[in-house]
Design an enzyme around this catalytic site. Structure first.
Site, mmCIF file in Angstrom:
data_model
loop_
_atom_site.group_PDB
_atom_site.id
_atom_site.type_symbol
_atom_site.label_atom_id
_atom_site.label_comp_id
_atom_site.label_asym_id
_atom_site.label_seq_id
_atom_site.Cartn_x
_atom_site.Cartn_y
_atom_site.Cartn_z
ATOM 1 N N PHE A 106 -9.306 -61.504 57.506
ATOM 2 C CA PHE A 106 -8.079 -61.163 58.240
ATOM 3 C C PHE A 106 -7.002 -62.217 58.069
ATOM 4 O O PHE A 106 -5.822 -61.957 58.279
ATOM 5 C CB PHE A 106 -8.397 -60.964 59.732
ATOM 6 C CG PHE A 106 -8.638 -62.249 60.490
ATOM 7 C CD1 PHE A 106 -7.587 -62.957 61.042
ATOM 8 C CD2 PHE A 106 -9.921 -62.757 60.641
ATOM 9 C CE1 PHE A 106 -7.802 -64.149 61.731
ATOM 10 C CE2 PHE A 106 -10.145 -63.939 61.327
ATOM 11 C CZ PHE A 106 -9.082 -64.639 61.868
ATOM 12 N N LYS A 107 -7.403 -63.412 57.684
ATOM 13 C CA LYS A 107 -6.443 -64.509 57.601
ATOM 14 C C LYS A 107 -5.389 -64.295 56.529
ATOM 15 O O LYS A 107 -4.360 -64.969 56.525
ATOM 16 C CB LYS A 107 -7.176 -65.824 57.390
ATOM 17 C CG LYS A 107 -8.025 -66.199 58.597
ATOM 18 C CD LYS A 107 -8.580 -67.594 58.485
ATOM 19 C CE LYS A 107 -9.330 -68.005 59.730
ATOM 20 N NZ LYS A 107 -10.687 -67.418 59.782
ATOM 21 N N ASP A 108 -5.624 -63.351 55.622
ATOM 22 C CA ASP A 108 -4.595 -63.028 54.630
ATOM 23 C C ASP A 108 -3.285 -62.632 55.299
ATOM 24 O O ASP A 108 -2.206 -62.949 54.793
ATOM 25 C CB ASP A 108 -5.069 -61.860 53.738
ATOM 26 C CG ASP A 108 -6.058 -62.320 52.675
ATOM 27 O OD1 ASP A 108 -5.931 -63.464 52.186
ATOM 28 O OD2 ASP A 108 -6.959 -61.530 52.317
#
Ligand SMILES: *Cc1c(COP(=O)(O)O)cnc(C)c1O
Length: 431
Positions: A106-108
């Site tokens: 999700f850090k993208d």
């Protein structure tokens, strides 16, 4: 929008300043001065809106007018150009897959958004910015990928030696260009402490412009609200009491969900799903906040003993324990329980989760026992192939490698070993 420091001893900052500084000069985290809920009409017509339109409405008040609307729309488009599907396991449990981006975590979302904001703010500036970031696993790759080739920005990533998965390590050590990886002899909290120390070291800050790309940075934290809205858009016609179970480490993701609720998103409850690094689970039980040394687990991206963003969650609830504990539950699980959950999800639902998602699933089940009328969504925060050895070992299956992972797995790791703060300082001053 202006931001104030949660230590209240620094002047207010614009969005631009908050992004560039990362942490306020008094070492407090930045928090928006006002939060205005979106109007009723937005929610009643959400089904007709594109994801880009939703994201724009959600983030607009926090970045405007410093980023013009047309630029912001372009940033959003590039940030979320992949899917955010909800997969139903049964009528009570779904998962929100947040792993369809370039580094499959999700850090993208936050990393890409921040990189583009910083690139925009720095475009006419000759002085380079150095992004200093500590990673427990997935931040490194997402930040490296998000910032790759962004002009005027150098990225230095600190990661704990031997404590990230092979894929995670490759994702942050193989890109080259403006990205440097430092392999730290220590745990994640050591990396995070070193980064914090660098920001307050005037020897460094007098010579270079340092910023952080951890979820303490508002430009990484706030766009994480987007996918809570995307999930709601997919679910609200079927379920009216939606609960999110968020596998949590530094508590940036769940804190973004709570901000989404502040904007009016009808979320019934939040669950912070933890591994054995469970300072918050204990805090909610005892009201005593006592971080213990970090324990290494198979859900390594959550191996955080003193979560930075928890102070923001307290601020959202006006420092009121009762109001926070009504909005938030927390459960924690051992590696053994996590492995059993991976198996259960595979056998019962024919779904392959990753170890972080599996903890989210366990927390959903626990909550549902006493709240049968709710629908619980656990966040699949990373693709199971990022934790290949663990997941294949536990499930005795072969996982097909997605394209994004195939691209890095055979590349050569390049990292500089350091063992303490002096090593970091020497490296930064030597460039
Ligand atoms: C970073 C990460 C987490 C923890 O997220 P926080 O925002 O730090 O709480 C959970 N799962 C995965 C896979 C991650 O990469």
């Amino acid at each position: 929008m202006n931001y104030y420091s949660l230590h209240n001893k620094a002047p207010k900052s614009s969005f631009k300043e908050a992004v560039i500084k990362g942490l306020a000069p008094d070492k407090g985290l930045y928090f928006p001065e006002t939060i205005t809920a979106l109007e009723e009409a937005f929610f009643s017509s959400i089904i007709d809106l594109s994801r880009e339109e939703i994201a724009f409405r959600v983030i607009e008040q926090f970045v405007s007018p410093e980023i013009p609307d047309d630029v912001l729309k372009e940033i959003i488009k590039e940030t979320i150009d992949f899917d955010f599907p909800i997969v139903a396991l049964d009528s009570h449990i779904s998962t929100l897959e947040l792993f369809h981006g370039p580094t499959m975590a999700f850090k993208d979302v936050g990393a890409r958004f921040m990189a583009r904001c910083l690139g925009y703010f720095n475009q006419h500036n000759k002085e380079e910015i150095t992004v200093l970031v500590a990673t427990s696993g997935d931040t490194g790759g997402a930040v490296a990928h998000g910032f790759l080739g962004v002009e005027g920005v150098q990225v230095v990533i600190l990661y704990p030696k031997g404590k990230v998965s092979d894929v995670q390590e490759k994702q942050l050590t193989t890109l080259g260009q403006n990205i440097t990886a430092l392999e730290v002899d220590g745990v994640f909290d050591d990396c995070q402490d070193m980064v914090k120390r660098a920001f307050s070291d005037t020897d460094l800050t007098s010579q270079m412009r340092l910023t952080s790309a951890n979820s303490i940075n508002v430009a990484r934290w706030l766009p994480q609200m987007f996918y809570f809205f995307f999930a709601y858009q997919q679910l609200y016609k079927k379920h009216n009491k939606i609960v999110f179970s968020v596998p949590s480490g530094n508590f940036g993701n769940i804190c973004a969900g709570m901000m989404a609720k502040k904007l009016g998103l009808p979320i019934h409850h939040f669950i912070a799903a933890n591994n054995e690094n469970n300072v918050i689970t204990k805090f909610l039980e005892t009201q005593e906040y006592s971080p213990e040394p970090t324990v290494a687990t198979i859900s390594n991206a959550m191996d955080v003993s003193n979560p930075s963003n928890f102070v923001r969650i307290q601020e959202i609830h006006h420092q009121d324990f009762k109001s926070m504990s009504q909005a938030l539950s927390s459960y924690s699980y051992s590696d053994k329980e996590t492995e059993d959950a991976l198996k259960e999800i595979k056998v019962q639902y024919d779904y392959i989760a990753d170890p972080h998602g599996a903890i989210g699933y366990l927390a959903c089940k626990e909550y549902l026992k006493d709240h049968k009328k709710t629908h619980c969504v656990f966040l699949e925060t990373a693709h199971p192939a990022k934790f290949l050895r663990t997941v294949e070992g536990v499930l005795n299956v072969k996982i097909a490698l997605p394209e994004q992972i195939k691209q890095v797995i055979n590349k050569k790791k390049v990292a500089i070993a350091i063992s303490n703060y002096d090593g970091l300082k020497k490296f930064l001053l030597s460039r």
